[in-house]
Design a protein around this motif. Structure first.
Motif, mmCIF file in Angstrom:
data_model
loop_
_atom_site.group_PDB
_atom_site.id
_atom_site.type_symbol
_atom_site.label_atom_id
_atom_site.label_comp_id
_atom_site.label_asym_id
_atom_site.label_seq_id
_atom_site.Cartn_x
_atom_site.Cartn_y
_atom_site.Cartn_z
ATOM 1 N N TYR A 1 0.860 -1.183 0.000
ATOM 2 C CA TYR A 1 0.000 0.000 0.000
ATOM 3 C C TYR A 1 0.892 1.227 0.000
ATOM 4 O O TYR A 1 1.862 1.309 0.759
ATOM 5 C CB TYR A 1 -0.910 0.039 1.229
ATOM 6 C CG TYR A 1 -1.593 1.384 1.371
ATOM 7 C CD1 TYR A 1 -2.670 1.714 0.554
ATOM 8 C CD2 TYR A 1 -1.128 2.338 2.271
ATOM 9 C CE1 TYR A 1 -3.273 2.959 0.642
ATOM 10 C CE2 TYR A 1 -1.720 3.587 2.366
ATOM 11 C CZ TYR A 1 -2.790 3.889 1.555
ATOM 12 O OH TYR A 1 -3.377 5.133 1.625
ATOM 13 N N ASP A 2 0.583 2.171 -0.855
ATOM 14 C CA ASP A 2 1.296 3.440 -0.902
ATOM 15 C C ASP A 2 0.365 4.461 -1.528
ATOM 16 O O ASP A 2 -0.466 4.109 -2.379
ATOM 17 C CB ASP A 2 2.585 3.310 -1.732
ATOM 18 C CG ASP A 2 3.568 4.449 -1.470
ATOM 19 O OD1 ASP A 2 4.716 4.163 -1.091
ATOM 20 O OD2 ASP A 2 3.189 5.628 -1.640
ATOM 21 N N ARG B 1 0.779 5.072 -6.460
ATOM 22 C CA ARG B 1 0.636 3.750 -7.082
ATOM 23 C C ARG B 1 1.708 3.521 -8.133
ATOM 24 O O ARG B 1 2.073 4.425 -8.893
ATOM 25 C CB ARG B 1 -0.730 3.642 -7.773
ATOM 26 C CG ARG B 1 -1.929 3.511 -6.841
ATOM 27 C CD ARG B 1 -2.131 2.075 -6.374
ATOM 28 N NE ARG B 1 -2.320 1.121 -7.420
ATOM 29 C CZ ARG B 1 -3.503 0.733 -7.909
ATOM 30 N NH1 ARG B 1 -4.618 1.265 -7.413
ATOM 31 N NH2 ARG B 1 -3.585 -0.192 -8.834
ATOM 32 N N SER C 1 2.767 1.903 -11.713
ATOM 33 C CA SER C 1 2.060 1.517 -12.933
ATOM 34 C C SER C 1 1.928 0.002 -12.953
ATOM 35 O O SER C 1 2.670 -0.715 -12.261
ATOM 36 C CB SER C 1 2.837 1.988 -14.159
ATOM 37 O OG SER C 1 4.067 1.281 -14.263
ATOM 38 N N GLU C 2 0.994 -0.502 -13.708
ATOM 39 C CA GLU C 2 0.823 -1.951 -13.794
ATOM 40 C C GLU C 2 2.098 -2.622 -14.297
ATOM 41 O O GLU C 2 2.489 -3.692 -13.816
ATOM 42 C CB GLU C 2 -0.359 -2.286 -14.709
ATOM 43 C CG GLU C 2 -1.715 -2.069 -14.069
ATOM 44 C CD GLU C 2 -1.923 -2.939 -12.852
ATOM 45 O OE1 GLU C 2 -1.724 -4.168 -12.956
ATOM 46 O OE2 GLU C 2 -2.257 -2.393 -11.771
ATOM 47 N N ALA D 1 4.615 -2.605 -11.450
ATOM 48 C CA ALA D 1 4.207 -3.577 -10.440
ATOM 49 C C ALA D 1 4.498 -5.005 -10.902
ATOM 50 O O ALA D 1 4.929 -5.856 -10.112
ATOM 51 C CB ALA D 1 2.723 -3.412 -10.118
ATOM 52 N N ARG E 1 1.622 -6.597 -5.750
ATOM 53 C CA ARG E 1 0.238 -6.253 -6.037
ATOM 54 C C ARG E 1 -0.208 -5.155 -5.087
ATOM 55 O O ARG E 1 0.064 -5.212 -3.884
ATOM 56 C CB ARG E 1 -0.659 -7.477 -5.862
ATOM 57 C CG ARG E 1 -2.134 -7.225 -6.164
ATOM 58 C CD ARG E 1 -2.961 -8.484 -5.945
ATOM 59 N NE ARG E 1 -3.090 -8.833 -4.539
ATOM 60 C CZ ARG E 1 -3.979 -8.282 -3.701
ATOM 61 N NH1 ARG E 1 -4.818 -7.345 -4.143
ATOM 62 N NH2 ARG E 1 -4.050 -8.661 -2.439
ATOM 63 N N PHE E 2 -0.887 -4.153 -5.616
ATOM 64 C CA PHE E 2 -1.422 -3.075 -4.784
ATOM 65 C C PHE E 2 -2.625 -3.583 -3.997
ATOM 66 O O PHE E 2 -3.454 -4.339 -4.499
ATOM 67 C CB PHE E 2 -1.848 -1.883 -5.636
ATOM 68 C CG PHE E 2 -2.523 -0.779 -4.853
ATOM 69 C CD1 PHE E 2 -1.767 0.131 -4.134
ATOM 70 C CD2 PHE E 2 -3.905 -0.676 -4.820
ATOM 71 C CE1 PHE E 2 -2.372 1.134 -3.404
ATOM 72 C CE2 PHE E 2 -4.532 0.326 -4.091
ATOM 73 C CZ PHE E 2 -3.761 1.234 -3.378
#
Length: 322
Positions: free
Chosen positions: A173-174, A177, A179-180, A183, A189-190
Motif C-alpha cells: 500500500y502506498d 501507485r 504503474s501496472e 508492479a 500487487r497493490f
C-alpha cells in the motif's frame, strides 16, 4: 572554495567523511549548538548531517548563505519543514544510501520473530536448551507467507525483492501507485490499507513520519490483522500507536512484533515492551552500517557540489518539491 558544515554525530564515521571530502569543499566539523558550529554557519553554503530540532527560523536567519540541508538519513521528521520553506532552503535525504541496510534489518526482524530467535538464545544461554515446554514452541517459515509492505519507496522496494527471495508473496500500500507494468516488474500487487492489514501474515512499515502517518497503525488497524500476524517497524516509532500495540501484543490481537523504533527514543526503562516475550527489539540501528558510511557521505558531497554549481539538488523531500 565553498564552506560546508558536517554536523558531528556519534553515528558518523568522520574519518570516512574526511577521506571522501572533495578538494573543492572546505568542511568544518562541529556539533549543533557549539560556538564552532554557530561561527561556521555564517558562511556555510551547505549543512551535512541529521535533522535537528534547533533548525528553526532563527537557525536559517543565522545562515544567510545556506543553500542546502543535506541529510545523512532517509527520515526527516526532526526538521522544521516550514522554516526551511520560508528560508527557501531545500532539505534532501540521503538518496537511498541506507536502503539496503534498513531492508536487510526488516528481514532480520521478520526472521527473528518468526523463529523466536531471542527466546532461543536466552534458553540456550540459560542451560534450558529448547526451553521448558518443547511442545508449546511454534516456529514459522517465511516461505509461502504474504508480506504487506506499507510504503513502497526505495526501502520498501528492496524489502519486496528480498522477501521474494525467501519465497514470500508481496502486496503493498502506498499513496503513490506503481504503474501496472512497474508492479509486474517488481512482482507486487497493490492493496488498500485495510485489505493489506486483513490479508498479510507480516506487515512491514516503511513510511516517513508526518502528520498524515502519525499513529496510522492504531487499535482499529491492529484489530484488522490476523491473530497469527507480525508487525515490523523500521521507519519511525510514532507511525504506530505504541500503547495500542502493547495492548494488542498482550491480549493476542497479533502474534508479535519486531521493532527498531519507538515512540520515545531512547525508550524509558519501564516501557512494557521490554517485558513481552513476543517482541524483538533493536535500538534504531537499522540504517547506520559501516558499509553505508561511504554511500551516505558520497551522496551528500555530490549533492553539495551540485548546489554549488548552481544545479538543482537530488532527493529533495516531497514536502519541498516544486
Amino acid at each position: 572554495m565553498a564552506r560546508i558544515i558536517i554536523a558531528d554525530n556519534p553515528l558518523n564515521e568522520l574519518d570516512i567523511a574526511r577521506e571522501l571530502l572533495p578538494p573543492d569543499l572546505d568542511a568544518v566539523i562541529a556539533r549543533h549548538g557549539t560556538p564552532e558550529f554557530r561561527t561556521a554557519l555564517q558562511d556555510a553554503v551547505c549543512l551535512v548531517g541529521f535533522g535537528d530540532g534547533t533548525m528553526d527560523d532563527a537557525f536559517y536567519k543565522a545562515a544567510p548563505k545556506l543553500k542546502l540541508v543535506q541529510l545523512l538519513s532517509a527520515g526527516y521528521d526532526r526538521c522544521d519543514i516550514e522554516a526551511a520553506r520560508r528560508a527557501g532552503v531545500p532539505i534532501c535525504n540521503n538518496g537511498g544510501a541506507n536502503s539496503t541496510a534498513v531492508a536487510e534489518h526488516a528481514m532480520l526482524l521478520m526472521l527473528a520473530v518468526c523463529r523466536r530467535l531471542v527466546w532461543q538464545h536466552a534458553s540456550v544461554a540459560a542451560g534450558r536448551w529448547r526451553g521448558n515446554a518443547v511442545q508449546d514452541v511454534k516456529l514459522f517459515e517465511l516461505r509461502g507467507r504474504t508480506l504487506g509492505i506499507v510504503g513502497l519507496g526505495a526501502i520498501g522496494k528492496k524489502v519486496a525483492r528480498m522477501a521474494q527471495a525467501f519465497g514470500m508473496t508481496v502486496q503493498y500500500y502506498d499513496i503513490i501507485r506503481l504503474s501496472e507494468e512497474r508492479a509486474d516488474d517488481l512482482n507486487v500487487r497493490f492493496a488498500l490499507l485495510n485489505e493489506l492489514l486483513k490479508t498479510s501474515d507480516i506487515v512491514s512499515l516503511h513510511v516517513p513520519l508526518s502528520p498524515d502517518t502519525k499513529h496510522m497503525i492504531g487499535t482499529s488497524q491492529l484489530a484488522m490483522m490476523k491473530p497469527s500476524a507480525y508487525l515490523i517497524n523500521t521507519c519511525r516509532g510514532p507511525v504506530v500507536d505504541e500503547k495500542a500495540l502493547i495492548a494488542a501484543l498482550i491480549n493476542g490481537t497479533i502474534a508479535g512484533a519486531g521493532l527498531d523504533v519507538f515512540d520515545q527514543e531512547p525508550p524509558p526503562a519501564d516501557n512494557p515492551l521490554f517485558t513481552l516475550p513476543n517482541v524483538t527489539l533493536s535500538a534504531h540501528f537499522a540504517g547506520p552500517t559501516w558499509d553505508n558510511q561511504y554511500s551516505r557521505f558520497r551522496n551528500a558531497f555530490d549533492n553539495c557540489q551540485r548546489v554549488i554549481r548552481g544545479e538543482k539538488p537530488l532527493w529533495i523531500i516531497p514536502e519541498l518539491q516544486g
